[in-house]
Design a protein around this motif. Structure first.
Motif, short mmCIF file in Angstrom:
data_model
loop_
_atom_site.label_atom_id
_atom_site.label_comp_id
_atom_site.label_asym_id
_atom_site.label_seq_id
_atom_site.Cartn_x
_atom_site.Cartn_y
_atom_site.Cartn_z
N MET A 121 0.82 -1.16 -15.20
CA MET A 121 1.90 -0.85 -14.39
C MET A 121 1.55 -0.87 -12.80
N ILE A 122 2.18 -1.92 -11.77
CA ILE A 122 1.84 -1.77 -10.56
C ILE A 122 2.14 -0.63 -9.78
N GLU A 123 1.12 -0.23 -8.93
CA GLU A 123 1.44 0.76 -7.93
C GLU A 123 1.61 0.29 -6.51
N VAL A 124 1.87 1.28 -5.71
CA VAL A 124 2.08 1.02 -4.24
C VAL A 124 0.76 0.66 -3.62
N ALA A 125 -0.44 1.03 -4.24
CA ALA A 125 -1.61 0.77 -3.74
C ALA A 125 -2.12 -0.56 -3.91
N ASP A 126 -1.25 -1.15 -5.43
CA ASP A 126 -1.79 -2.65 -5.37
C ASP A 126 -1.07 -3.58 -4.47
N ILE A 127 0.29 -3.02 -4.24
CA ILE A 127 1.02 -3.83 -3.17
C ILE A 127 0.45 -4.10 -1.87
N PHE A 128 0.08 -2.66 -1.48
CA PHE A 128 -0.65 -2.60 -0.13
C PHE A 128 -1.95 -3.49 0.03
N ARG A 129 -2.81 -3.33 -1.13
CA ARG A 129 -4.11 -4.31 -1.20
C ARG A 129 -3.65 -5.80 -1.25
N GLU A 130 -2.76 -6.12 -1.92
CA GLU A 130 -2.26 -7.65 -1.97
C GLU A 130 -1.69 -7.98 -0.68
N TYR A 131 -0.62 -7.30 -0.01
CA TYR A 131 0.00 -7.65 0.91
C TYR A 131 -0.10 -6.93 2.28
N GLY A 132 -0.60 -5.93 2.30
CA GLY A 132 -1.14 -4.92 3.50
C GLY A 132 -1.43 -5.39 4.72
N ASP A 133 -2.28 -6.63 4.65
CA ASP A 133 -2.86 -7.23 5.85
C ASP A 133 -1.82 -8.20 6.36
N GLU A 134 -1.24 -8.83 5.64
CA GLU A 134 -0.01 -9.59 6.29
C GLU A 134 0.86 -8.99 6.74
N TYR A 135 1.48 -8.10 6.30
CA TYR A 135 2.69 -7.17 6.35
C TYR A 135 2.13 -6.60 7.95
N ARG A 136 1.27 -5.98 7.99
CA ARG A 136 0.94 -5.33 9.14
C ARG A 136 0.78 -6.36 10.37
N ALA A 137 0.24 -7.45 10.05
CA ALA A 137 0.36 -8.47 11.10
C ALA A 137 1.36 -8.93 11.47
N HIS A 138 2.57 -8.78 10.87
CA HIS A 138 3.76 -9.33 11.12
C HIS A 138 4.93 -8.07 11.61
N HIS A 139 4.45 -6.94 11.25
CA HIS A 139 5.57 -5.81 11.73
C HIS A 139 4.70 -4.90 12.63
N LYS A 140 5.45 -4.36 13.55
CA LYS A 140 5.03 -3.17 14.39
C LYS A 140 5.18 -1.76 13.58
N LEU A 141 3.75 -1.05 13.41
CA LEU A 141 4.15 0.03 12.78
C LEU A 141 3.35 0.94 13.55
N SER A 142 3.76 2.14 13.46
CA SER A 142 3.15 3.36 14.16
C SER A 142 1.87 3.57 13.53
N LEU A 143 0.97 4.36 14.29
CA LEU A 143 -0.11 4.59 13.88
C LEU A 143 -0.44 5.58 12.64
N PRO A 144 0.72 6.42 12.35
CA PRO A 144 0.71 7.04 11.37
C PRO A 144 1.03 6.37 10.16
N MET A 145 1.87 5.42 10.16
CA MET A 145 2.29 4.43 9.06
C MET A 145 1.13 3.54 8.79
N ILE A 146 0.15 3.33 9.75
CA ILE A 146 -1.00 2.41 9.58
C ILE A 146 -1.91 3.27 8.85
N ARG A 147 -2.44 4.42 9.12
CA ARG A 147 -3.05 5.30 8.64
C ARG A 147 -2.74 5.73 7.16
N ALA A 148 -1.49 5.75 6.94
CA ALA A 148 -0.90 6.20 5.42
C ALA A 148 -1.00 4.86 4.69
N MET A 149 -0.92 3.72 5.25
CA MET A 149 -0.99 2.30 4.24
C MET A 149 -2.45 2.40 3.92
N HIS A 150 -3.50 2.68 4.94
CA HIS A 150 -4.61 2.57 4.68
C HIS A 150 -5.42 3.42 3.58
#
Length: 165
Positions: free
Chosen positions: A1-30
């Motif tokens: 079963m796919i988890e949120v962590a799998d999505i973040f590992r696959e697409y997180g870097d690209e997503y963060r590069a194209h969207h402005k996120l707050s520091l708490p959001m970035i920390r939570a994603m990591h």
């Protein structure tokens, strides 16, 4: 079963590069991305009888992490169930309009306080009106700041009960 962590590992870097996120959001994603991986460190458990070793990786303990918060969430829900009376309950959600989300990101305390206040006053006023329910209600409100798609989506969940007077 796919988890949120799998999505973040696959697409997180690209997503963060194209969207402005707050520091708490970035920390939570990591935290979610690396939870229970070698990036978080770990420890080795060894059986005293057979010598079998098992590596266990540390969890992130982030309050947004689905892995770390599942057991505390279930415990919290069980404790809340003990507080329930044997009467009808209903669930309603109040969502901050899209047009106000940018303001809320910059003024969280003020905007979230207003969202709680407006939702509470609305529930109390409508429930009290004999045209609708004619009842006094009690409720618990919970703030969610992200939607299921992990995008900014402030909303308040209200669980309510009532008795007719």
């Amino acid at each position: 079963m796919i988890e949120v962590a799998d999505i973040f590992r696959e697409y997180g870097d690209e997503y963060r590069a194209h969207h402005k996120l707050s520091l708490p959001m970035i920390r939570a994603m990591h935290a979610i991305q690396y939870c229970r991986t070698s990036m978080m460190g770990g420890h080795v458990d060894q059986c005293d009888d057979c010598g079998h070793k098992q590596i266990s990786y540390n969890s992130c303990r982030n309050r947004h992490c689905p892995k770390c918060q599942n057991l505390p969430k279930e415990r919290w829900l069980e404790e809340r169930k003990k507080d329930l009376l044997p009467i009808p309950y209903f669930h309603i959600v109040f969502t901050l309009p899209t047009e106000l989300r940018a303001i809320a990101l910059r003024n969280k305390k003020v905007m979230y306080t207003l969202l709680f206040k407006a939702s509470a006053e609305t529930l109390l006023e409508l429930a009290n009106d004999p045209k609708y329910l004619g009842a006094q209600i009690g409720f618990i409100s919970l703030l969610h700041t992200w939607g299921q798609n992990l995008m900014d989506h402030p909303h308040v969940h209200c669980g309510s009960s009532f008795f007719v007077y």
